[in-house]
Design a protein around this motif. Structure first.
Motif, PDB file in Angstrom:
ATOM      1  N   MET A 149       0.849  -1.163   0.000  1.00 16.47           N
ATOM      2  CA  MET A 149       0.000   0.000   0.000  1.00 16.47           C
ATOM      3  C   MET A 149       0.902   1.236   0.000  1.00 16.47           C
ATOM      4  SD  MET A 149      -2.945   1.174   2.743  1.00 16.47           S
ATOM      5  CE  MET A 149      -3.650  -0.426   2.812  1.00 16.47           C
ATOM      6  N   GLN A 150       0.546   2.229  -0.785  1.00 15.54           N
ATOM      7  CA  GLN A 150       1.312   3.464  -0.914  1.00 15.54           C
ATOM      8  C   GLN A 150       0.561   4.606  -0.229  1.00 15.54           C
ATOM      9  OE1 GLN A 150       4.373   3.907  -2.612  1.00 15.54           O
ATOM     10  NE2 GLN A 150       4.375   1.681  -2.570  1.00 15.54           N
ATOM     11  N   ALA A 151       1.282   5.410   0.556  1.00 14.39           N
ATOM     12  CA  ALA A 151       0.664   6.519   1.277  1.00 14.39           C
ATOM     13  C   ALA A 151       1.271   7.846   0.859  1.00 14.39           C
ATOM     14  CB  ALA A 151       0.834   6.337   2.780  1.00 14.39           C
ATOM     15  N   TYR A 152       0.427   8.851   0.782  1.00 19.49           N
ATOM     16  CA  TYR A 152       0.816  10.225   0.493  1.00 19.49           C
ATOM     17  C   TYR A 152       0.691  10.962   1.815  1.00 19.49           C
ATOM     18  CZ  TYR A 152       1.007  14.518  -2.346  1.00 19.49           C
ATOM     19  OH  TYR A 152       1.363  15.711  -2.928  1.00 19.49           O
ATOM     20  N   LEU A 153       1.799  11.443   2.370  1.00 17.74           N
ATOM     21  CA  LEU A 153       1.804  12.102   3.663  1.00 17.74           C
ATOM     22  C   LEU A 153       1.824  13.609   3.480  1.00 17.74           C
ATOM     23  CD1 LEU A 153       2.733   9.206   4.280  1.00 17.74           C
ATOM     24  CD2 LEU A 153       4.231  10.136   5.993  1.00 17.74           C
ATOM     25  N   VAL A 154       0.949  14.289   4.216  1.00 17.92           N
ATOM     26  CA  VAL A 154       0.854  15.742   4.138  1.00 17.92           C
ATOM     27  C   VAL A 154       0.973  16.301   5.547  1.00 17.92           C
ATOM     28  CG1 VAL A 154      -0.527  17.707   3.383  1.00 17.92           C
ATOM     29  CG2 VAL A 154      -0.718  15.521   2.182  1.00 17.92           C
ATOM     30  N   GLY A 155       1.959  17.164   5.739  1.00 21.65           N
ATOM     31  CA  GLY A 155       2.184  17.794   7.032  1.00 21.65           C
ATOM     32  C   GLY A 155       3.465  17.293   7.664  1.00 21.65           C
ATOM     33  N   ALA A 156       3.972  18.034   8.609  1.00 19.50           N
ATOM     34  CA  ALA A 156       5.187  17.700   9.372  1.00 19.50           C
ATOM     35  C   ALA A 156       6.448  17.930   8.557  1.00 19.50           C
ATOM     36  CB  ALA A 156       5.152  16.263   9.875  1.00 19.50           C
ATOM     37  N   ASP A 157       7.382  18.638   9.145  1.00 27.06           N
ATOM     38  CA  ASP A 157       8.662  18.878   8.481  1.00 27.06           C
ATOM     39  C   ASP A 157       9.518  17.617   8.481  1.00 27.06           C
ATOM     40  OD1 ASP A 157       8.092  21.545   7.926  1.00 27.06           O
ATOM     41  OD2 ASP A 157       8.827  22.204   9.874  1.00 27.06           O
ATOM     42  N   THR A 158       9.533  16.928   9.611  1.00 25.81           N
ATOM     43  CA  THR A 158      10.283  15.680   9.724  1.00 25.81           C
ATOM     44  C   THR A 158       9.316  14.585  10.169  1.00 25.81           C
ATOM     45  OG1 THR A 158      10.875  16.106  12.024  1.00 25.81           O
ATOM     46  CG2 THR A 158      12.427  16.867  10.342  1.00 25.81           C
ATOM     47  N   LEU A 159       9.646  13.370   9.807  1.00 29.01           N
ATOM     48  CA  LEU A 159       8.743  12.256  10.102  1.00 29.01           C
ATOM     49  C   LEU A 159       9.128  11.459  11.344  1.00 29.01           C
ATOM     50  CD1 LEU A 159       8.056  10.970   6.497  1.00 29.01           C
ATOM     51  CD2 LEU A 159       6.601  12.386   7.945  1.00 29.01           C
ATOM     52  N   GLY A 160      10.376  11.541  11.771  1.00 29.98           N
ATOM     53  CA  GLY A 160      10.790  10.812  12.963  1.00 29.98           C
ATOM     54  C   GLY A 160      10.590   9.316  12.811  1.00 29.98           C
ATOM     55  N   ASN A 161       9.802   8.712  13.707  1.00 33.29           N
ATOM     56  CA  ASN A 161       9.551   7.266  13.699  1.00 33.29           C
ATOM     57  C   ASN A 161       8.336   6.861  12.864  1.00 33.29           C
ATOM     58  OD1 ASN A 161      11.704   6.807  15.397  1.00 33.29           O
ATOM     59  ND2 ASN A 161      10.463   7.065  17.241  1.00 33.29           N
ATOM     60  N   ILE A 162       7.709   7.808  12.209  1.00 34.14           N
ATOM     61  CA  ILE A 162       6.511   7.530  11.414  1.00 34.14           C
ATOM     62  C   ILE A 162       6.762   6.457  10.347  1.00 34.14           C
ATOM     63  CG2 ILE A 162       4.823   8.542   9.817  1.00 34.14           C
ATOM     64  CD1 ILE A 162       4.416   9.449  12.744  1.00 34.14           C
ATOM     65  N   PRO A 163       7.879   6.498   9.588  1.00 33.22           N
ATOM     66  CA  PRO A 163       8.101   5.447   8.592  1.00 33.22           C
ATOM     67  C   PRO A 163       8.133   4.039   9.186  1.00 33.22           C
ATOM     68  CG  PRO A 163       9.552   7.285   8.146  1.00 33.22           C
ATOM     69  CD  PRO A 163       8.894   7.548   9.486  1.00 33.22           C
ATOM     70  N   ASP A 164       8.650   3.898  10.407  1.00 26.14           N
ATOM     71  CA  ASP A 164       8.684   2.590  11.066  1.00 26.14           C
ATOM     72  C   ASP A 164       7.273   2.091  11.365  1.00 26.14           C
ATOM     73  OD1 ASP A 164      11.464   2.706  11.027  1.00 26.14           O
ATOM     74  OD2 ASP A 164      11.570   3.599  13.040  1.00 26.14           O
ATOM     75  N   VAL A 165       6.414   2.986  11.829  1.00 29.00           N
ATOM     76  CA  VAL A 165       5.028   2.613  12.120  1.00 29.00           C
ATOM     77  C   VAL A 165       4.315   2.207  10.833  1.00 29.00           C
ATOM     78  CG1 VAL A 165       2.800   3.461  12.960  1.00 29.00           C
ATOM     79  CG2 VAL A 165       4.900   4.085  14.151  1.00 29.00           C
ATOM     80  N   LEU A 166       4.506   2.985   9.791  1.00 28.18           N
ATOM     81  CA  LEU A 166       3.869   2.662   8.507  1.00 28.18           C
ATOM     82  C   LEU A 166       4.344   1.315   7.987  1.00 28.18           C
ATOM     83  CD1 LEU A 166       4.002   6.159   6.783  1.00 28.18           C
ATOM     84  CD2 LEU A 166       2.021   5.043   7.809  1.00 28.18           C
ATOM     85  N   ASN A 167       5.615   1.035   8.156  1.00 28.41           N
ATOM     86  CA  ASN A 167       6.174  -0.241   7.705  1.00 28.41           C
ATOM     87  C   ASN A 167       5.513  -1.423   8.420  1.00 28.41           C
ATOM     88  OD1 ASN A 167       7.919  -1.866   6.183  1.00 28.41           O
ATOM     89  ND2 ASN A 167       9.403  -1.916   7.851  1.00 28.41           N
ATOM     90  N   GLN A 168       5.182  -1.262   9.683  1.00 26.87           N
ATOM     91  CA  GLN A 168       4.511  -2.325  10.433  1.00 26.87           C
ATOM     92  C   GLN A 168       3.136  -2.649   9.848  1.00 26.87           C
ATOM     93  OE1 GLN A 168       4.345  -0.993  14.480  1.00 26.87           O
ATOM     94  NE2 GLN A 168       6.532  -1.301  14.821  1.00 26.87           N
ATOM     95  N   TYR A 169       2.529  -1.670   9.202  1.00 27.26           N
ATOM     96  CA  TYR A 169       1.217  -1.858   8.587  1.00 27.26           C
ATOM     97  C   TYR A 169       1.324  -2.220   7.108  1.00 27.26           C
ATOM     98  CZ  TYR A 169      -1.092  -0.022  12.732  1.00 27.26           C
ATOM     99  OH  TYR A 169      -1.560   0.155  14.002  1.00 27.26           O
ATOM    100  N   GLY A 170       2.533  -2.381   6.627  1.00 29.11           N
ATOM    101  CA  GLY A 170       2.722  -2.705   5.220  1.00 29.11           C
ATOM    102  C   GLY A 170       2.498  -1.516   4.302  1.00 29.11           C
ATOM    103  N   ILE A 171       2.743  -0.322   4.816  1.00 24.67           N
ATOM    104  CA  ILE A 171       2.510   0.910   4.061  1.00 24.67           C
ATOM    105  C   ILE A 171       3.849   1.550   3.727  1.00 24.67           C
ATOM    106  CG2 ILE A 171       1.472   3.206   4.112  1.00 24.67           C
ATOM    107  CD1 ILE A 171      -0.557   2.064   6.155  1.00 24.67           C
ATOM    108  N   ALA A 172       4.044   1.867   2.454  1.00 27.84           N
ATOM    109  CA  ALA A 172       5.250   2.571   2.001  1.00 27.84           C
ATOM    110  C   ALA A 172       4.888   4.026   1.731  1.00 27.84           C
ATOM    111  CB  ALA A 172       5.794   1.923   0.736  1.00 27.84           C
ATOM    112  N   ILE A 173       5.855   4.909   1.895  1.00 25.17           N
ATOM    113  CA  ILE A 173       5.629   6.328   1.645  1.00 25.17           C
ATOM    114  C   ILE A 173       5.815   6.603   0.160  1.00 25.17           C
ATOM    115  CG2 ILE A 173       6.396   8.674   2.128  1.00 25.17           C
ATOM    116  CD1 ILE A 173       7.350   7.627   4.874  1.00 25.17           C
ATOM    117  N   HIS A 174       4.723   6.974  -0.492  1.00 25.14           N
ATOM    118  CA  HIS A 174       4.762   7.333  -1.911  1.00 25.14           C
ATOM    119  C   HIS A 174       5.369   8.726  -2.069  1.00 25.14           C
ATOM    120  CE1 HIS A 174       3.424   7.388  -6.096  1.00 25.14           C
ATOM    121  NE2 HIS A 174       2.987   8.612  -5.881  1.00 25.14           N
ATOM    122  N   LYS A 175       4.902   9.664  -1.240  1.00 26.29           N
ATOM    123  CA  LYS A 175       5.410  11.033  -1.259  1.00 26.29           C
ATOM    124  C   LYS A 175       5.080  11.695   0.064  1.00 26.29           C
ATOM    125  CE  LYS A 175       5.565  15.190  -4.024  1.00 26.29           C
ATOM    126  NZ  LYS A 175       5.156  15.870  -5.245  1.00 26.29           N
TER     127      LYS A 175
END
Length: 110
Positions: A1-27
């Motif tokens: 699953m691809q996600a489009y993230l809007v907001g936040a200058d930095t993501l911190g640990n957000i990519p790790d959480v998304l990875n646990q759900y099988g979600i990749a950052i599209h943009k």
């Protein structure tokens, strides 16, 4: 699953959480730039829009919600914290648990 993230200058640990759900950052766009505050030209290949509400104005959120509705893409609006994102994703992902590859691959129960 691809996600489009809007907001936040930095993501911190957000990519790790998304990875646990099988979600990749599209943009990822911060929403601060004037070009980020308008509807994007296309959301092709995006399955989910994640709006971090503590970093966005009302008009920016409205544009992305409208586009998600027009293109029949699910969206999540939450604060930029690991806990808030996890809670929001749990609500969205419960509807597709049986077919979700992340649930079976990661042994995760949504």
């Amino acid at each position: 699953m691809q996600a489009y993230l809007v907001g936040a200058d930095t993501l911190g640990n957000i990519p790790d959480v998304l990875n646990q759900y099988g979600i990749a950052i599209h943009k990822h766009v911060s929403g601060r730039n004037a070009s980020h505050q308008r509807k994007p030209a296309s959301l092709k290949g995006v399955d989910l829009i994640i709006l971090f509400t503590d970093f966005l104005g009302h008009n920016v959120m409205r544009h992305y919600r409208e586009m998600a509705h027009e293109e029949n893409i699910r969206f999540v609006a939450c604060r930029r914290s690991v806990c808030a994102l996890s809670q929001s994703l749990d609500k969205v992902c419960t509807k597709q648990c049986e077919t979700c590859p992340a649930a079976t691959a990661n042994g995760r129960k949504h």
